[in-house]
Design a protein around this motif. Structure first.
Motif, PDB file in Angstrom:
ATOM      1  N   ALA A  31       0.851  -1.187   0.000  1.00 22.12           N
ATOM      2  CA  ALA A  31       0.000   0.000   0.000  1.00 22.12           C
ATOM      3  C   ALA A  31       0.885   1.234   0.000  1.00 22.12           C
ATOM      4  CB  ALA A  31      -0.897  -0.012   1.232  1.00 22.12           C
ATOM      5  N   PRO A  32       0.557   2.222  -0.782  1.00 24.76           N
ATOM      6  CA  PRO A  32       1.368   3.428  -0.792  1.00 24.76           C
ATOM      7  C   PRO A  32       1.312   4.109   0.572  1.00 24.76           C
ATOM      8  CG  PRO A  32      -0.622   3.733  -2.103  1.00 24.76           C
ATOM      9  CD  PRO A  32      -0.585   2.302  -1.665  1.00 24.76           C
ATOM     10  N   ASP A  33       2.420   4.689   0.979  1.00 25.06           N
ATOM     11  CA  ASP A  33       2.475   5.404   2.247  1.00 25.06           C
ATOM     12  C   ASP A  33       1.568   6.627   2.144  1.00 25.06           C
ATOM     13  OD1 ASP A  33       3.196   7.047   4.454  1.00 25.06           O
ATOM     14  OD2 ASP A  33       5.146   6.068   4.536  1.00 25.06           O
ATOM     15  N   PRO A  34       0.645   6.789   3.074  1.00 26.82           N
ATOM     16  CA  PRO A  34      -0.264   7.931   2.986  1.00 26.82           C
ATOM     17  C   PRO A  34       0.422   9.270   3.282  1.00 26.82           C
ATOM     18  CG  PRO A  34      -0.655   6.724   5.005  1.00 26.82           C
ATOM     19  CD  PRO A  34       0.353   5.927   4.203  1.00 26.82           C
ATOM     20  N   ASN A  35       1.637   9.217   3.841  1.00 25.89           N
ATOM     21  CA  ASN A  35       2.373  10.435   4.198  1.00 25.89           C
ATOM     22  C   ASN A  35       3.817  10.347   3.719  1.00 25.89           C
ATOM     23  OD1 ASN A  35       0.318  11.885   5.882  1.00 25.89           O
ATOM     24  ND2 ASN A  35       0.381   9.929   6.962  1.00 25.89           N
ATOM     25  N   PRO A  36       4.034  10.346   2.403  1.00 26.87           N
ATOM     26  CA  PRO A  36       5.393  10.138   1.893  1.00 26.87           C
ATOM     27  C   PRO A  36       6.383  11.248   2.268  1.00 26.87           C
ATOM     28  CG  PRO A  36       3.893  10.722   0.105  1.00 26.87           C
ATOM     29  CD  PRO A  36       3.054  10.495   1.325  1.00 26.87           C
ATOM     30  N   LEU A  37       5.955  12.487   2.348  1.00 26.37           N
ATOM     31  CA  LEU A  37       6.873  13.572   2.742  1.00 26.37           C
ATOM     32  C   LEU A  37       7.349  13.368   4.175  1.00 26.37           C
ATOM     33  CD1 LEU A  37       5.045  16.756   1.377  1.00 26.37           C
ATOM     34  CD2 LEU A  37       7.100  15.678   0.457  1.00 26.37           C
ATOM     35  N   THR A  38       6.426  13.066   5.046  1.00 26.96           N
ATOM     36  CA  THR A  38       6.749  12.856   6.452  1.00 26.96           C
ATOM     37  C   THR A  38       7.634  11.624   6.621  1.00 26.96           C
ATOM     38  OG1 THR A  38       4.637  13.860   7.018  1.00 26.96           O
ATOM     39  CG2 THR A  38       5.732  12.614   8.754  1.00 26.96           C
ATOM     40  N   ALA A  39       7.339  10.566   5.902  1.00 25.28           N
ATOM     41  CA  ALA A  39       8.136   9.336   5.996  1.00 25.28           C
ATOM     42  C   ALA A  39       9.558   9.578   5.512  1.00 25.28           C
ATOM     43  CB  ALA A  39       7.478   8.218   5.187  1.00 25.28           C
ATOM     44  N   ALA A  44      15.445  10.577   7.083  1.00 27.31           N
ATOM     45  CA  ALA A  44      16.640  11.432   7.153  1.00 27.31           C
ATOM     46  C   ALA A  44      16.990  11.750   8.603  1.00 27.31           C
ATOM     47  CB  ALA A  44      16.409  12.722   6.359  1.00 27.31           C
ATOM     48  N   VAL A  45      15.985  12.044   9.408  1.00 23.06           N
ATOM     49  CA  VAL A  45      16.204  12.335  10.834  1.00 23.06           C
ATOM     50  C   VAL A  45      16.752  11.101  11.543  1.00 23.06           C
ATOM     51  CG1 VAL A  45      15.012  12.852  13.008  1.00 23.06           C
ATOM     52  CG2 VAL A  45      14.509  14.197  10.963  1.00 23.06           C
ATOM     53  N   ASP A  46      16.155   9.952  11.293  1.00 23.87           N
ATOM     54  CA  ASP A  46      16.583   8.719  11.961  1.00 23.87           C
ATOM     55  C   ASP A  46      18.006   8.320  11.574  1.00 23.87           C
ATOM     56  OD1 ASP A  46      14.099   8.618  13.167  1.00 23.87           O
ATOM     57  OD2 ASP A  46      13.342   6.963  11.931  1.00 23.87           O
ATOM     58  N   ARG A  47      18.357   8.524  10.309  1.00 24.97           N
ATOM     59  CA  ARG A  47      19.693   8.140   9.835  1.00 24.97           C
ATOM     60  C   ARG A  47      20.786   8.929  10.567  1.00 24.97           C
ATOM     61  NH1 ARG A  47      18.399   7.356   5.090  1.00 24.97           N
ATOM     62  NH2 ARG A  47      18.218   9.508   4.439  1.00 24.97           N
ATOM     63  N   GLU A 121      12.315  12.503  21.830  1.00 24.17           N
ATOM     64  CA  GLU A 121      11.576  13.742  21.578  1.00 24.17           C
ATOM     65  C   GLU A 121      11.197  13.850  20.100  1.00 24.17           C
ATOM     66  OE1 GLU A 121       9.470  16.990  22.512  1.00 24.17           O
ATOM     67  OE2 GLU A 121      10.530  15.804  24.012  1.00 24.17           O
ATOM     68  N   CYS A 122      12.132  13.480  19.227  1.00 26.41           N
ATOM     69  CA  CYS A 122      11.835  13.517  17.784  1.00 26.41           C
ATOM     70  C   CYS A 122      10.814  12.453  17.404  1.00 26.41           C
ATOM     71  CB  CYS A 122      13.124  13.387  16.972  1.00 26.41           C
ATOM     72  SG  CYS A 122      14.183  14.866  17.086  1.00 26.41           S
ATOM     73  N   GLU A 123      10.882  11.284  18.027  1.00 30.86           N
ATOM     74  CA  GLU A 123       9.875  10.245  17.770  1.00 30.86           C
ATOM     75  C   GLU A 123       8.493  10.734  18.186  1.00 30.86           C
ATOM     76  OE1 GLU A 123      11.397   6.789  19.802  1.00 30.86           O
ATOM     77  OE2 GLU A 123      12.804   6.347  18.189  1.00 30.86           O
ATOM     78  N   LYS A 124       8.428  11.432  19.316  1.00 25.80           N
ATOM     79  CA  LYS A 124       7.161  11.996  19.779  1.00 25.80           C
ATOM     80  C   LYS A 124       6.633  13.008  18.763  1.00 25.80           C
ATOM     81  CE  LYS A 124       7.553  13.551  23.901  1.00 25.80           C
ATOM     82  NZ  LYS A 124       7.738  14.365  25.095  1.00 25.80           N
ATOM     83  N   ALA A 125       7.521  13.834  18.236  1.00 23.52           N
ATOM     84  CA  ALA A 125       7.118  14.834  17.243  1.00 23.52           C
ATOM     85  C   ALA A 125       6.597  14.156  15.981  1.00 23.52           C
ATOM     86  CB  ALA A 125       8.281  15.764  16.904  1.00 23.52           C
ATOM     87  N   PHE A 126       7.305  13.144  15.480  1.00 26.57           N
ATOM     88  CA  PHE A 126       6.888  12.486  14.244  1.00 26.57           C
ATOM     89  C   PHE A 126       5.594  11.700  14.417  1.00 26.57           C
ATOM     90  CE2 PHE A 126      10.898  13.702  12.408  1.00 26.57           C
ATOM     91  CZ  PHE A 126      10.544  13.898  11.081  1.00 26.57           C
ATOM     92  N   ALA A 127       5.287  11.292  15.644  1.00 26.57           N
ATOM     93  CA  ALA A 127       4.025  10.590  15.884  1.00 26.57           C
ATOM     94  C   ALA A 127       2.830  11.509  15.633  1.00 26.57           C
ATOM     95  CB  ALA A 127       3.990  10.047  17.308  1.00 26.57           C
ATOM     96  N   THR A 128       3.052  12.828  15.674  1.00 25.30           N
ATOM     97  CA  THR A 128       1.962  13.784  15.483  1.00 25.30           C
ATOM     98  C   THR A 128       1.910  14.341  14.064  1.00 25.30           C
ATOM     99  OG1 THR A 128       3.266  15.747  16.083  1.00 25.30           O
ATOM    100  CG2 THR A 128       2.223  14.522  17.891  1.00 25.30           C
ATOM    101  N   LEU A 129       2.917  14.028  13.239  1.00 25.55           N
ATOM    102  CA  LEU A 129       3.008  14.650  11.920  1.00 25.55           C
ATOM    103  C   LEU A 129       2.392  13.804  10.807  1.00 25.55           C
ATOM    104  CD1 LEU A 129       6.654  16.068  12.046  1.00 25.55           C
ATOM    105  CD2 LEU A 129       4.514  17.332  12.291  1.00 25.55           C
ATOM    106  N   THR A 130       1.778  14.499   9.877  1.00 28.37           N
ATOM    107  CA  THR A 130       1.284  13.918   8.629  1.00 28.37           C
ATOM    108  C   THR A 130       1.742  14.864   7.525  1.00 28.37           C
ATOM    109  OG1 THR A 130      -0.779  15.175   8.645  1.00 28.37           O
ATOM    110  CG2 THR A 130      -0.792  13.034   9.792  1.00 28.37           C
ATOM    111  N   ASP A 131       1.525  14.475   6.288  1.00 25.49           N
ATOM    112  CA  ASP A 131       1.886  15.373   5.194  1.00 25.49           C
ATOM    113  C   ASP A 131       1.079  16.669   5.250  1.00 25.49           C
ATOM    114  OD1 ASP A 131       3.732  13.548   4.393  1.00 25.49           O
ATOM    115  OD2 ASP A 131       2.875  13.208   2.405  1.00 25.49           O
ATOM    116  N   LEU A 149       8.410  21.064   7.753  1.00 25.96           N
ATOM    117  CA  LEU A 149       9.312  20.319   6.873  1.00 25.96           C
ATOM    118  C   LEU A 149      10.648  21.050   6.736  1.00 25.96           C
ATOM    119  CD1 LEU A 149       9.673  17.831   5.079  1.00 25.96           C
ATOM    120  CD2 LEU A 149       8.708  19.157   3.189  1.00 25.96           C
ATOM    121  N   ALA A 150      10.608  22.369   6.578  1.00 27.53           N
ATOM    122  CA  ALA A 150      11.848  23.143   6.499  1.00 27.53           C
ATOM    123  C   ALA A 150      12.616  23.068   7.819  1.00 27.53           C
ATOM    124  CB  ALA A 150      11.543  24.599   6.141  1.00 27.53           C
ATOM    125  N   ALA A 151      11.900  23.071   8.936  1.00 29.33           N
ATOM    126  CA  ALA A 151      12.559  22.951  10.246  1.00 29.33           C
ATOM    127  C   ALA A 151      13.250  21.600  10.377  1.00 29.33           C
ATOM    128  CB  ALA A 151      11.539  23.154  11.367  1.00 29.33           C
TER     129      ALA A 151
END
Length: 186
Positions: A31-39, A44-47, A121-131, A149-151
């Protein structure tokens, strides 16, 4: 001639069920990711977060105070600055209000623990984000209001820049940075 052609056609058709039985079952399309920008931003953040954490864990404690040249911070201070910047950015994304404090830390154990907290803290932030929300505007930080996204990509760029400084510290002490380690054999 027609008999030969008919015979071949029957033979081929007769083998088709056997060939199909040998073929692996077709896997359902992912299934295509419903939030490809966020993913993509999260990868990049996780790497870079993984590289920074492995770096913090790998550098020997006795080298945390090492300063390559007077113009740049010692290893511990550079790592602390990086952690504080990450924490500040991710707290602004989630609205958690988490406060940085790693810049004042000196020990390996404190900085490794604080790096892990910044990752959480970043995982918590990404849990709230969608495209839909990652393109929304946040205020504060350098440059004033900008999209989440710029941040995020500003944080990734800063983390990579600081990783470069930290890698120099490690190389001068004979320690190979995590991103330069040999890949495991397959």
């Amino acid at each position: 001639m027609r008999a030969v052609a008919s015979f071949l056609l029957i033979g081929v058709l007769g083998l088709a069920p056997a060939a199909l039985a040998q073929a692996p079952a077709a896997s359902p399309a992912a299934a295509p990711d419903p939030n490809p920008l966020t993913a993509e931003a999260r990868r990049a953040v996780d790497r870079i977060a993984g590289n920074l954490l492995r770096m913090a864990e790998k550098m020997p404690e006795e080298h945390y105070g090492f300063q390559a040249v007077p113009e740049i911070r010692p290893f511990a201070a550079t790592l602390g600055h990086t952690i504080d910047s990450r924490t500040r950015t991710c707290a602004s994304l989630s609205g958690s209000g988490a406060q940085p404090g790693a810049s004042a830390l000196k020990t390996k154990a404190e900085l490794v623990a604080t790096m892990k907290a910044s990752i959480a803290e970043c995982e918590k932030a990404f849990a709230t984000l969608t495209d839909a929300t990652i393109v929304g505007v946040v205020t504060g930080g350098r440059g004033g209001p900008r999209s989440r996204l710029a941040a995020v990509y500003g944080m990734v760029a800063h983390d990579n820049e600081e990783y470069g400084y930290l890698a120099v510290h490690m190389r001068l002490k004979g320690v190979v940075p995590p991103s330069s380690e040999a890949a495991p054999a397959r």
